[in-house]
Design a protein around this motif. Sequence first.
Motif: not given
Length: 358
Positions: A83, A85, A91-95, A125, A132
């Motif tokens: 993930a 940020s 906030t984090y973007t999960d991948c 993602r 992503d």
Amino acid sequence: MAQYQLKEYLHSSKVIHLDSRFGTTFLQTGTDGKRLTTNYIYNLVEPLLVPDNQKILVSLYSATIPYSFYNLRTGVNDRFYVAYSTDSGDTYTDCFFDLTGGNYNAFELITEFNDQVATSGAVKRVVGGTPDDTIKNQITFTWSYDRKKLKYNVYFASSGAIDRIRFTFNNTDQTVANMFGFYDGDVVEISFASATPTQSTKCVDLNDAIHGLYIRQNISTKGTMDNENGTFSNILARIPITTNAGGVIFHKPNEATHHNLVGLPAIDNIGCKLTDDRNRPIDLNGLDWQMAILISYVENKPTQQEFITRPNAIIPEPQVSDEPVDVVEESGKGAPKLVRQVAVGGKKPKTQVKKKKK
């Protein structure tokens, strides 16, 4: 088999040799879409009949298994979760991305990781599966392997807006956590400083749940305790891995001390399955394997209740009471004579009439 009596009037023991290439029905397919040779059913042309006065003992006689399976298996333990940020971790973007199945050592695994991150569309993602490329375009990971501690060290460098990276091993079904030295469920912040890299939280396990092979069958389903779920299962035997990848595992027990007692009247098919420690099927990548089962006949005796006498058991002494008991003794000539006795056991017996000897 000292605990079982093998007698001359019983059927002689039999050995059933099984080869996966002659399987009747294959229950699963491999990653290549072909039949999975480690999970099949073989229908016996000549059923094995068991007389009413006999039962059978089932044990593994021998096994020959090619070491053609991988330590990193597609769809089993190939997924890496990460993930990022861009707002200092608010906030984090999960991948995630999947590594290519194969046999890896510690350094080859690092190369595979970097190749996948650098591949367009490899990092995706989790939500919606939308490609992503943010990590691919901005992040460079640097790995090293500590031979002394058997752990990885890693840090990252960013050329864009990403300022925080963390590994999130949150899928126990497909995660590659063990091979990189992390626990299932770990959420680990990755350092961006080369002087203080992030270290694996445990030793690297390149075998990842293939510390032994388990042969399972459908004849006896309650003969062995499965430690994973704490219940009795259909495990026939555990095969130790005694060779390196590319070799052949030969296993023949010197003395088959464990036998599964089975009370089936007949056996017309045998199901064979080869799994890892977590009951996940092994993929031999198209190669076949062989096993032999020993069937022995024993007498089917009805269960008898056993009485056990403990040598140190305490036997209570009878209690004696001073309460008199009246016993009437008859006399041949005169009137009845009243005799006083002592009660035994705390109970007063009934009045007895005793005839006098002539």
